[in-house]
Design an enzyme around this catalytic site. Structure first.
Site, mmCIF file in Angstrom:
data_model
loop_
_atom_site.group_PDB
_atom_site.id
_atom_site.type_symbol
_atom_site.label_atom_id
_atom_site.label_comp_id
_atom_site.label_asym_id
_atom_site.label_seq_id
_atom_site.Cartn_x
_atom_site.Cartn_y
_atom_site.Cartn_z
ATOM 1 N N ASP A 145 -1.888 6.834 3.909
ATOM 2 C CA ASP A 145 -0.552 7.081 3.357
ATOM 3 C C ASP A 145 0.545 6.760 4.382
ATOM 4 O O ASP A 145 0.309 6.865 5.588
ATOM 5 C CB ASP A 145 -0.472 8.562 2.955
ATOM 6 C CG ASP A 145 0.637 8.823 1.950
ATOM 7 O OD1 ASP A 145 1.267 7.863 1.465
ATOM 8 O OD2 ASP A 145 0.882 10.008 1.663
ATOM 9 N N ASN A 201 -1.079 4.695 -9.065
ATOM 10 C CA ASN A 201 -0.300 3.632 -8.406
ATOM 11 C C ASN A 201 0.221 2.552 -9.370
ATOM 12 O O ASN A 201 1.111 1.789 -9.020
ATOM 13 C CB ASN A 201 -1.111 2.959 -7.286
ATOM 14 C CG ASN A 201 -1.240 3.830 -6.040
ATOM 15 O OD1 ASN A 201 -2.154 3.647 -5.238
ATOM 16 N ND2 ASN A 201 -0.332 4.792 -5.871
#
Ligand code: V0D
Length: 256
Positions: free
Chosen positions: A37, A85
């Site tokens: 991340d 996503n």
């Protein structure tokens, strides 16, 4: 005083040596899973487009795969693309979808040579056909390898995985392919991770402290390790530090 390039590299190498000397090769985490991340924030802080963060993130993947292989980790799972996503802007999704090909084009010969086996968890059917093709070539070229398993979570979501496992198990029961009790061991055979051990260590970068629908079943007993470092800045020393910290925790646990 700012250090020159050589000195910076040197200090990374010195740190790596120190950490390697402290790590017990007999008690490595067999399976390390990583939530990669912070690429977007890394880029934003530099006034760069998010794609630049993802591009640098691929470089980190190369370094971490190589370090894990050298260390002797048996399974490395990388959360590359979640089922959520898809909600990102189309240009960003398109850019992300170019990365598996880009990565494999450059890295596949090395993965083959290093006896690394590429594996996938998630639903590949929704990926663009060229991505499916590239990934299948990676799976095919490393099919018989017996070294580290490099497991990419692509279009992966843990709740989806669990629901599909229930559906698969139910179908097998109804059609007589599964008889007998439904145990944890039986159930886990229906997950994408069937045949792989559960992660011993989960790493999440960029200062977020959530699991974000990643390996919810499999992380039941894992050690969790968080760092504020953004994924593009993560390096082999961070990984070695996480492994060292893991071993310290294991040691304390054993004494209780
Ligand atoms: C971007 C940071 C390698 C996280 C790392 C499609 C997000 C770089 C792959 C890859 C991504 C996937 C499958 C495969 C070979 C390589 C990758 C995506 C994003 C999403 F077989 N890095 N990488 N895939 N990023």
């Amino acid at each position: 005083m700012l250090k020159g390039w050589g000195e910076m590299e040197n200090s990374l190498e010195e740190r790596e040596k120190e950490l390697l000397a402290k790590i017990d090769p007999e008690r490595l985490p067999g399976h390390v899973a990583i939530i990669m991340d912070g690429n977007g924030r890394w880029a934003k802080e530099r006034g760069l487009p998010r794609s630049a963060g993802h591009r640098q993130g691929v470089e980190t993947v190369r370094e971490i795969v190589s370090c894990s292989h050298r260390l002797g980790i048996k399974v490395l799972t990388l959360f590359a693309f979640s089922t959520e996503n898809w909600k990102r802007p189309a240009w960003e999704v398109n850019y992300l979808m170019s990365l598996p090909q880009q990565y494999l084009k450059k890295e596949l010969p090395k993965l083959v040579e290093e006896n690394v086996k590429v594996n996938l968890i998630g639903d590949p059917s929704r990926l663009p056909p060229p991505v499916q093709k590239a990934v299948n070539q990676g799976l095919e070229a490393t099919r018989n390898n017996t070294g580290m398993v490099l497991n990419f979570a692509l279009n992966y979501g843990s709740r989806m995985e669990i629901v599909r496992a229930v559906q698969g198990l139910l179908a097998d029961i109804q059609e007589g392919r599964h008889k007998g009790p439904v145990t944890e061991e039986v159930f886990s055979r229906y997950l994408f991770t069937a045949g792989l051990p559960d992660p011993d260590l989960l790493i999440r970068t960029s200062g977020e402290y959530r699991l974000s629908n990643f390996l919810l079943w499999q992380l039941a007993y894992s050690e969790l390790w968080f760092t504020r470092t953004y994924w593009p800045d993560f390096n082999r020393c961070h990984l070695l530090q996480a492994v060292y910290d893991y071993q310290q925790r294991e040691r304390r646990f054993g004494k209780i």
